[in-house]
Design a protein around this motif. Structure first.
Motif, mmCIF file in Angstrom:
data_model
loop_
_atom_site.group_PDB
_atom_site.id
_atom_site.type_symbol
_atom_site.label_atom_id
_atom_site.label_comp_id
_atom_site.label_asym_id
_atom_site.label_seq_id
_atom_site.Cartn_x
_atom_site.Cartn_y
_atom_site.Cartn_z
ATOM 1 N N ALA A 51 0.845 -1.259 0.093
ATOM 2 C CA ALA A 51 -0.236 -0.255 0.283
ATOM 3 C C ALA A 51 0.926 1.176 -0.337
ATOM 4 N N GLU A 52 2.010 1.474 0.916
ATOM 5 C CA GLU A 52 2.770 2.628 0.780
ATOM 6 C C GLU A 52 3.758 2.796 -0.647
ATOM 7 N N SER A 53 3.930 1.260 -0.779
ATOM 8 C CA SER A 53 4.877 1.480 -2.790
ATOM 9 C C SER A 53 3.425 2.391 -3.471
ATOM 10 N N GLN A 54 2.198 1.500 -3.073
ATOM 11 C CA GLN A 54 1.104 2.025 -4.490
ATOM 12 C C GLN A 54 0.655 3.783 -3.828
ATOM 13 N N ALA A 55 0.864 4.005 -2.888
ATOM 14 C CA ALA A 55 0.881 5.645 -3.005
ATOM 15 C C ALA A 55 2.539 6.027 -3.578
ATOM 16 N N ARG A 56 3.471 6.068 -4.302
ATOM 17 C CA ARG A 56 4.328 6.377 -4.303
ATOM 18 C C ARG A 56 3.881 6.301 -5.442
ATOM 19 N N TRP A 57 3.816 5.257 -6.266
ATOM 20 C CA TRP A 57 3.674 5.377 -7.626
ATOM 21 C C TRP A 57 2.841 6.408 -8.228
ATOM 22 N N GLU A 58 0.750 6.645 -7.229
ATOM 23 C CA GLU A 58 -0.315 7.514 -7.792
ATOM 24 C C GLU A 58 0.782 8.504 -7.094
ATOM 25 N N ALA A 59 1.189 9.102 -6.715
ATOM 26 C CA ALA A 59 2.787 10.737 -6.274
ATOM 27 C C ALA A 59 3.286 10.415 -7.615
ATOM 28 N N GLY A 60 3.839 9.447 -8.567
ATOM 29 C CA GLY A 60 5.215 9.617 -8.851
ATOM 30 C C GLY A 60 5.954 10.348 -8.660
ATOM 31 N N ALA A 61 5.897 9.239 -7.136
ATOM 32 C CA ALA A 61 7.142 9.431 -6.387
ATOM 33 C C ALA A 61 7.601 7.746 -6.204
ATOM 34 N N GLN A 62 8.002 7.384 -6.642
ATOM 35 C CA GLN A 62 7.925 6.013 -6.122
ATOM 36 C C GLN A 62 10.009 5.944 -6.363
#
Length: 470
Positions: A51-62
């Motif tokens: 879930a934390e990773s998904q939030a980063r991908w959605e924010a373009g901060a992966q």
């Protein structure tokens, strides 16, 4: 999907780290009761990390292409918050477990989703994966067979879709042997490229490396874990560039030395047939391929001296009264190790130095050496070798892997097809020290143009079996 494909799918919003993690956990739920590849699964922790990773991908901060990739770790690697039991009843430390090994720390920082820890024989001592504590690990292609070892749990997990990639350890073939038996990719990098902490019990023989679905994935994972760590005195310094860069450059003009048996091995006919066909593919891609004369005599005696001494050193940390709980053959190895003199060990190290020099001279004329990874395919689970005669000395049936632990060269196993009974075979590519990128480039060229993929072949095999059952 491979890790490279998953990262693309995350970026395009075609799937998410949470969906990929749930799929891996579902595969574990479905298959691990049969395969026994895990000693620990942390579903709740994995889903939180996803879930934390998904939030980063959605924010373009992966954090890169490893962010959100479902990952497993062999149970010889320290992992914060999880016990490291090393496949043995002797390990009874109740924790806390506060520390990550260098590879696990790097994966965590890169955003990888840690699913759990995979099986190993006791202290990673042999080329198959079973232990009294955790039982027998089985091969996804045929659960009656072994996945090899000692990173057999990691390879079985990747082959069965129970995680996208894994970190294994390799002291004599323990990444490459299970890769060959399970149709996955296994890479032992140049010694020191991936830091070792705690130090391997077998000294400079010990390496860590990726087990993946593709050579490209191995390069991506190596970019994450190949960084120095102050806890490893033998770690190599920071390197420039990426292992992914140049991996698609092809192999036209490269010089390849091909040895089907290193002058002392003996292959199953179908293994030799498939490896020879793979060499023809490499030649068709523009490489200059030459069949070479033997490079050295079998160094198994020197390897065994070092291996047994390492086991004896590992076991001296435990009370003598507890050693009766160990595999009896492991105890025999330890006893031989205790009898090894310093002079005998130094003689074995001299053999390593001679091998290293011979291979350095070889690579003045050839970019890479190609051999079978293992002379045989997977054999029945629960055995230490393909025959009783080879069961007491596991290195006797994997003669093409351990020499390159002794020389600390990069060595890759890439799948090169299936036997007529449907079992995978591995092609080994060995390069000069510090030429890891070249080895990966050769493996990538082969896997792109061979027309054989472990993922598609596994799917085709499963579909065929379902049709037969119906």
């Amino acid at each position: 999907m491979s890790a490279a494909e998953l990262a693309q799918a995350y970026e395009r919003r075609e799937t998410t780290p949470v969906e990929a993690t749930r799929a891996a956990l579902a595969a574990i739920e479905e298959r691990d009761a049969e395969l026994n590849a895990f000693v620990l699964v942390d579903a709740d922790g994995a889903l939180r990390a996803a879930a934390e990773s998904q939030a980063r991908w959605e924010a373009g901060a992966q954090r890169g292409r490893a962010d959100g990739i479902p990952t497993t770790v062999k149970d010889l690697e320290r992992t914060r918050g999880w016990p490291t039991l090393r496949g043995s009843w002797l390990v009874a430390d109740p924790g806390p477990w506060p520390e990550d090994s260098p590879s696990v720390a790097a994966l965590r920082e890169a955003g990888a989703v840690l699913l759990g820890k995979t099986t190993t024989p006791e202290f990673g001592w042999k080329g198959v994966t079973d232990s009294d504590r955790f039982g027998i690990t089985r091969n996804p292609w045929d659960p009656a067979l072994t996945p090899g070892g000692s990173s057999g749990g990691s390879a079985a997990a990747v082959a069965a879709g129970m995680g996208t990639w894994s970190i294994g350890t390799d002291g004599g073939g323990s990444v490459r042997v299970p890769a060959s038996f399970t149709g996955t990719v296994g890479f032992k990098p140049t010694g020191g490229l991936v830091p070792m902490y705690p130090p391997g019990s077998n000294g400079l023989l010990s390496h860590r490396g990726p087990i993946t679905l593709s050579v490209l994935d191995a390069a991506i994972l190596l970019d994450v874990i190949a960084r120095p760590d102050i806890r490893d005195w033998a770690a190599l310094p920071v390197r420039d560039g990426s292992f992914v860069a140049g991996i698609e450059a092809g192999i036209a003009g490269l010089s390849i030395g091909y040895s089907p048996d290193l002058g002392y091995g003996r292959n199953d006919p179908e293994v030799e047939e498939l490896v020879s066909a793979a060499v023809e593919v490499l030649a068709g891609l523009g490489a200059r391929v030459s069949r070479i004369e033997p490079l050295f005599d079998d160094p198994i005696d020197a390897f065994q001296t070092m291996w047994c001494a390492g086991i004896a050193r590992t076991l001296q940390a435990y009370p003598a009264g507890d050693l009766g709980r160990l595999d009896p053959l492991l105890l025999e190895y330890a006893e031989r190790g205790r009898e090894t003199t310093a002079l005998a060990y130094l003689d074995a190290m001299a053999v390593c130095a001679d091998l290293g020099l011979r291979m350095a001279r070889f690579h003045e004329s050839y970019d890479v050496l190609v051999t079978p990874t293992v002379p045989t395919v997977a054999f029945p689970a629960g055995q230490n070798g393909p025959s009783p005669a080879q069961s007491r000395v596991w290195a006797s049936w994997t003669p093409y892997t351990y020499p390159f632990n002794m020389t600390r060269q990069p060595a890759l196993s890439v799948p090169c097809g299936l036997t007529r009974s449907g079992l995978p075979v591995g092609l080994q590519v060995v390069g000069a020290r510090h030429q890891d990128g070249r080895v990966l480039r050769v493996g990538r060229a082969y896997e792109k143009h061979s027309g054989w993929s472990p993922v598609t072949e596994a799917a085709r095999t499963r579909a065929t079996r379902r049709g037969q059952l119906s």
